[in-house]
Design a protein around this motif. Structure first.
Motif, PDB file in Angstrom:
ATOM      1  N   LYS A  16       0.851  -1.206   0.000  1.00 27.40           N
ATOM      2  CA  LYS A  16       0.000   0.000   0.000  1.00 27.40           C
ATOM      3  C   LYS A  16       0.886   1.256   0.000  1.00 27.40           C
ATOM      4  CE  LYS A  16      -3.814   1.773   2.639  1.00 27.40           C
ATOM      5  NZ  LYS A  16      -4.321   1.805   3.989  1.00 27.40           N
ATOM      6  N   MET A  17       1.968   1.185   0.774  1.00 31.36           N
ATOM      7  CA  MET A  17       2.871   2.343   0.857  1.00 31.36           C
ATOM      8  C   MET A  17       3.481   2.658  -0.516  1.00 31.36           C
ATOM      9  SD  MET A  17       6.237   2.711   3.236  1.00 31.36           S
ATOM     10  CE  MET A  17       7.400   1.778   2.241  1.00 31.36           C
ATOM     11  N   TRP A  18       3.944   1.595  -1.226  1.00 28.61           N
ATOM     12  CA  TRP A  18       4.597   1.838  -2.525  1.00 28.61           C
ATOM     13  C   TRP A  18       3.599   2.213  -3.612  1.00 28.61           C
ATOM     14  CZ3 TRP A  18       9.405   3.129  -2.876  1.00 28.61           C
ATOM     15  CH2 TRP A  18      10.304   2.709  -1.890  1.00 28.61           C
ATOM     16  N   ALA A  19       2.320   1.840  -3.397  1.00 29.13           N
ATOM     17  CA  ALA A  19       1.291   2.223  -4.381  1.00 29.13           C
ATOM     18  C   ALA A  19       0.801   3.650  -4.120  1.00 29.13           C
ATOM     19  CB  ALA A  19       0.117   1.249  -4.326  1.00 29.13           C
ATOM     20  N   SER A  20       1.130   4.204  -2.944  1.00 29.03           N
ATOM     21  CA  SER A  20       0.662   5.569  -2.620  1.00 29.03           C
ATOM     22  C   SER A  20       1.554   6.585  -3.331  1.00 29.03           C
ATOM     23  CB  SER A  20       0.687   5.790  -1.103  1.00 29.03           C
ATOM     24  OG  SER A  20       2.016   5.851  -0.630  1.00 29.03           O
ATOM     25  N   GLY A  21       1.093   7.825  -3.340  1.00 29.25           N
ATOM     26  CA  GLY A  21       1.882   8.865  -4.007  1.00 29.25           C
ATOM     27  C   GLY A  21       1.927   8.620  -5.500  1.00 29.25           C
ATOM     28  N   ASP A  22       3.089   8.820  -6.104  1.00 33.27           N
ATOM     29  CA  ASP A  22       3.220   8.594  -7.543  1.00 33.27           C
ATOM     30  C   ASP A  22       4.675   8.217  -7.840  1.00 33.27           C
ATOM     31  OD1 ASP A  22       3.105   8.583 -10.277  1.00 33.27           O
ATOM     32  OD2 ASP A  22       2.040  10.491 -10.462  1.00 33.27           O
ATOM     33  N   TYR A  23       5.023   6.965  -7.511  1.00 32.12           N
ATOM     34  CA  TYR A  23       6.403   6.549  -7.732  1.00 32.12           C
ATOM     35  C   TYR A  23       6.790   6.604  -9.222  1.00 32.12           C
ATOM     36  CZ  TYR A  23      10.828   4.325  -7.533  1.00 32.12           C
ATOM     37  OH  TYR A  23      12.169   4.091  -7.673  1.00 32.12           O
ATOM     38  N   PRO A  24       5.883   6.186 -10.145  1.00 30.61           N
ATOM     39  CA  PRO A  24       6.260   6.266 -11.568  1.00 30.61           C
ATOM     40  C   PRO A  24       6.688   7.682 -11.970  1.00 30.61           C
ATOM     41  CG  PRO A  24       4.275   4.944 -11.322  1.00 30.61           C
ATOM     42  CD  PRO A  24       4.570   5.532  -9.961  1.00 30.61           C
ATOM     43  N   ARG A  25       6.056   8.682 -11.371  1.00 28.79           N
ATOM     44  CA  ARG A  25       6.422  10.062 -11.694  1.00 28.79           C
ATOM     45  C   ARG A  25       7.847  10.386 -11.197  1.00 28.79           C
ATOM     46  NH1 ARG A  25       2.499  15.116 -11.263  1.00 28.79           N
ATOM     47  NH2 ARG A  25       4.034  16.780 -11.336  1.00 28.79           N
ATOM     48  N   MET A  26       8.207   9.858 -10.038  1.00 26.70           N
ATOM     49  CA  MET A  26       9.569  10.075  -9.527  1.00 26.70           C
ATOM     50  C   MET A  26      10.594   9.455 -10.477  1.00 26.70           C
ATOM     51  SD  MET A  26       9.122   9.552  -5.430  1.00 26.70           S
ATOM     52  CE  MET A  26      10.410  10.707  -4.973  1.00 26.70           C
ATOM     53  N   VAL A  27      10.257   8.261 -10.972  1.00 25.71           N
ATOM     54  CA  VAL A  27      11.169   7.588 -11.906  1.00 25.71           C
ATOM     55  C   VAL A  27      11.377   8.473 -13.128  1.00 25.71           C
ATOM     56  CG1 VAL A  27      11.509   5.577 -13.400  1.00 25.71           C
ATOM     57  CG2 VAL A  27      10.522   5.275 -11.116  1.00 25.71           C
ATOM     58  N   GLU A  28      10.249   8.947 -13.695  1.00 27.50           N
ATOM     59  CA  GLU A  28      10.339   9.747 -14.919  1.00 27.50           C
ATOM     60  C   GLU A  28      11.065  11.065 -14.663  1.00 27.50           C
ATOM     61  OE1 GLU A  28       9.278   8.790 -17.970  1.00 27.50           O
ATOM     62  OE2 GLU A  28       8.564   6.875 -17.172  1.00 27.50           O
ATOM     63  N   THR A  29      10.930  11.613 -13.442  1.00 24.45           N
ATOM     64  CA  THR A  29      11.514  12.931 -13.168  1.00 24.45           C
ATOM     65  C   THR A  29      13.033  12.866 -12.999  1.00 24.45           C
ATOM     66  OG1 THR A  29       9.450  13.544 -12.067  1.00 24.45           O
ATOM     67  CG2 THR A  29      11.319  14.998 -11.697  1.00 24.45           C
ATOM     68  N   PHE A  30      13.537  11.822 -12.296  1.00 23.91           N
ATOM     69  CA  PHE A  30      15.001  11.841 -12.089  1.00 23.91           C
ATOM     70  C   PHE A  30      15.663  10.468 -11.904  1.00 23.91           C
ATOM     71  CE2 PHE A  30      12.930  12.694  -8.024  1.00 23.91           C
ATOM     72  CZ  PHE A  30      13.491  11.746  -7.197  1.00 23.91           C
ATOM     73  N   LEU A  31      14.883   9.386 -11.872  1.00 22.62           N
ATOM     74  CA  LEU A  31      15.527   8.096 -11.567  1.00 22.62           C
ATOM     75  C   LEU A  31      15.860   7.241 -12.799  1.00 22.62           C
ATOM     76  CD1 LEU A  31      13.402   7.090  -8.434  1.00 22.62           C
ATOM     77  CD2 LEU A  31      15.834   7.671  -8.448  1.00 22.62           C
ATOM     78  N   LEU A  32      15.396   7.681 -13.977  1.00 21.55           N
ATOM     79  CA  LEU A  32      15.544   6.838 -15.175  1.00 21.55           C
ATOM     80  C   LEU A  32      16.976   6.359 -15.472  1.00 21.55           C
ATOM     81  CD1 LEU A  32      13.122   8.170 -17.949  1.00 21.55           C
ATOM     82  CD2 LEU A  32      13.102   5.945 -16.803  1.00 21.55           C
ATOM     83  N   PRO A  33      18.020   7.172 -15.210  1.00 25.70           N
ATOM     84  CA  PRO A  33      19.363   6.692 -15.587  1.00 25.70           C
ATOM     85  C   PRO A  33      19.820   5.445 -14.838  1.00 25.70           C
ATOM     86  CG  PRO A  33      19.391   9.067 -15.161  1.00 25.70           C
ATOM     87  CD  PRO A  33      18.047   8.566 -14.725  1.00 25.70           C
ATOM     88  N   LEU A  34      19.218   5.154 -13.670  1.00 31.81           N
ATOM     89  CA  LEU A  34      19.750   4.053 -12.840  1.00 31.81           C
ATOM     90  C   LEU A  34      19.598   2.682 -13.494  1.00 31.81           C
ATOM     91  CD1 LEU A  34      18.662   5.075  -9.229  1.00 31.81           C
ATOM     92  CD2 LEU A  34      20.856   5.466 -10.384  1.00 31.81           C
ATOM     93  N   GLY A  35      18.434   2.420 -14.100  1.00 29.79           N
ATOM     94  CA  GLY A  35      18.173   1.093 -14.692  1.00 29.79           C
ATOM     95  C   GLY A  35      19.236   0.720 -15.723  1.00 29.79           C
ATOM     96  N   PRO A  36      19.441   1.569 -16.746  1.00 31.83           N
ATOM     97  CA  PRO A  36      20.468   1.243 -17.749  1.00 31.83           C
ATOM     98  C   PRO A  36      21.863   1.095 -17.147  1.00 31.83           C
ATOM     99  CG  PRO A  36      19.044   3.016 -18.530  1.00 31.83           C
ATOM    100  CD  PRO A  36      18.651   2.758 -17.110  1.00 31.83           C
ATOM    101  N   ARG A  37      22.167   1.860 -16.071  1.00 31.83           N
ATOM    102  CA  ARG A  37      23.500   1.732 -15.452  1.00 31.83           C
ATOM    103  C   ARG A  37      23.683   0.342 -14.858  1.00 31.83           C
ATOM    104  NH1 ARG A  37      24.392   7.594 -12.394  1.00 31.83           N
ATOM    105  NH2 ARG A  37      23.868   8.817 -14.245  1.00 31.83           N
TER     106      ARG A  37
END
Ligand SMILES: C[S@@+](CC[C@H](N)C(=O)[O-])C[C@H]1O[C@@H](n2cnc3c(N)ncnc32)[C@H](O)[C@@H]1O
Length: 274
Positions: A16-37
């Motif tokens: 429930k905690m991870w579904a709250s807020g908008d984690y996908p938006r955080m990924v799109e805003t600044f976390l995207l480089p981590l996966g490819p690294r």
């Protein structure tokens, strides 16, 4: 380890905690480089069977699938997997999306060539159980790859800032940023993994003009901050938490007051499963 009722309740709260807020938006805003690294560090190749643990929206799974790997993206939170599936469809990529607790992975022993996790498995509360599962599902000679926030870096400090406001941790739970320490990784995996890479790097975040914009972003979109704030609210301490988060973002700003820049340290650990 069998699943107890109290563990199911704990995981339901985490979901429930991870579904709250908008984690996908955080990924799109600044976390995207981590996966490819992480995918690059694991040297993922076409045809390999790859398991991404605590994959969220597939930040590492998608780049692995782009390389032609056969990827299973697993996570506790179905809402995040659903968003990942949408992203994969938009990119024309085929992956398996499986709901799974990292502490009880529903996969056969030795069934993956690469088992990886980007700022993911570190959030499973029982570190040893989760580490044992990563080893179990990776074939001997396969690769285990982890990218985790460090205790000394910005996210380690964020968890220390939120701790006085957050609900008390459940018995046996360990703090997530411990996974970003080399000694902790050695303790968890012992001689079962031969580490080829144990290096620290930083994710630079320049998406926010003012440091307090980043504090508000955490408050609005980040599940762990939302949970800490709900707990603080029960004690009438939201304003205190908001101030602590603003101070925290000001302290960690390496840019100017009008062009904020943050450096978030992480550990990349990649090794061969013996
Ligand atoms: C910070 S997000 C990282 C997601 C993704 N790997 C990424 O790089 O964006 C943490 C993820 O861990 C997942 N998670 C937390 N506890 C978990 C558990 N016990 N088992 C599996 N996934 C878990 C959450 O649902 C969430 O998707």
């Amino acid at each position: 380890m069998s699943v107890t009722t109290s563990d199911s309740e704990l995981k339901a709260r985490h979901r429930k905690m991870w579904a709250s807020g908008d984690y996908p938006r955080m990924v799109e805003t600044f976390l995207l480089p981590l996966g490819p690294r992480l995918v690059e560090a694991c040297d993922v190749r076409a045809g390999q069977r790859v398991l991404d643990v605590a994959a969220g929206t597939g930040n590492a799974s998608l780049p692995a699938a782009e390389r032609g790997a056969r990827v299973t993206a697993s996570d506790l939170t179905p809402e995040l997997l659903a968003e990942g599936r949408r992203r994969a469809e938009a990119a024309g990529l085929e992956l398996e999306w499986t709901e799974a607790d990292a502490e009880h992975l529903p996969f056969e022993d030795g069934s993956y060539d690469v088992v990886m996790s980007s700022i993911g498995v570190m959030f499973a509360p029982h570190h040893q159980e989760a580490a044992d599962q990563l080893v179990r599902v990776c074939r001997p000679g396969g690769t285990i790859g982890l990218l985790c926030w460090t205790p000394e870096g910005m996210i380690g400090a964020l968890f220390r800032t939120m701790k006085p406001f957050a609900p008390p941790p459940p018995p046996g739970a360990q703090p997530p940023p411990l996974w970003g320490g080399e000694d902790h990784v050695h303790e968890l995996f012992g001689n079962r993994v031969e580490w080829r890479t144990l290096t620290r790097d930083v994710l630079e975040v320049t998406a926010f003009a003012h440091p307090q914009d980043y504090a508000r972003h955490f408050t609005a979109y980040y599940g762990p901050t939302i949970a800490a704030r709900a707990n603080a609210a029960r004690e009438g301490r939201e304003a205190e938490l908001d101030e602590a988060l603003e101070r925290f973002c000001e302290e960690w700003n390496r840019g100017t007051a009008d062009a904020a820049r943050f450096e978030k340290e992480y550990l990349v650990a990649v090794g061969t499963r013996r």
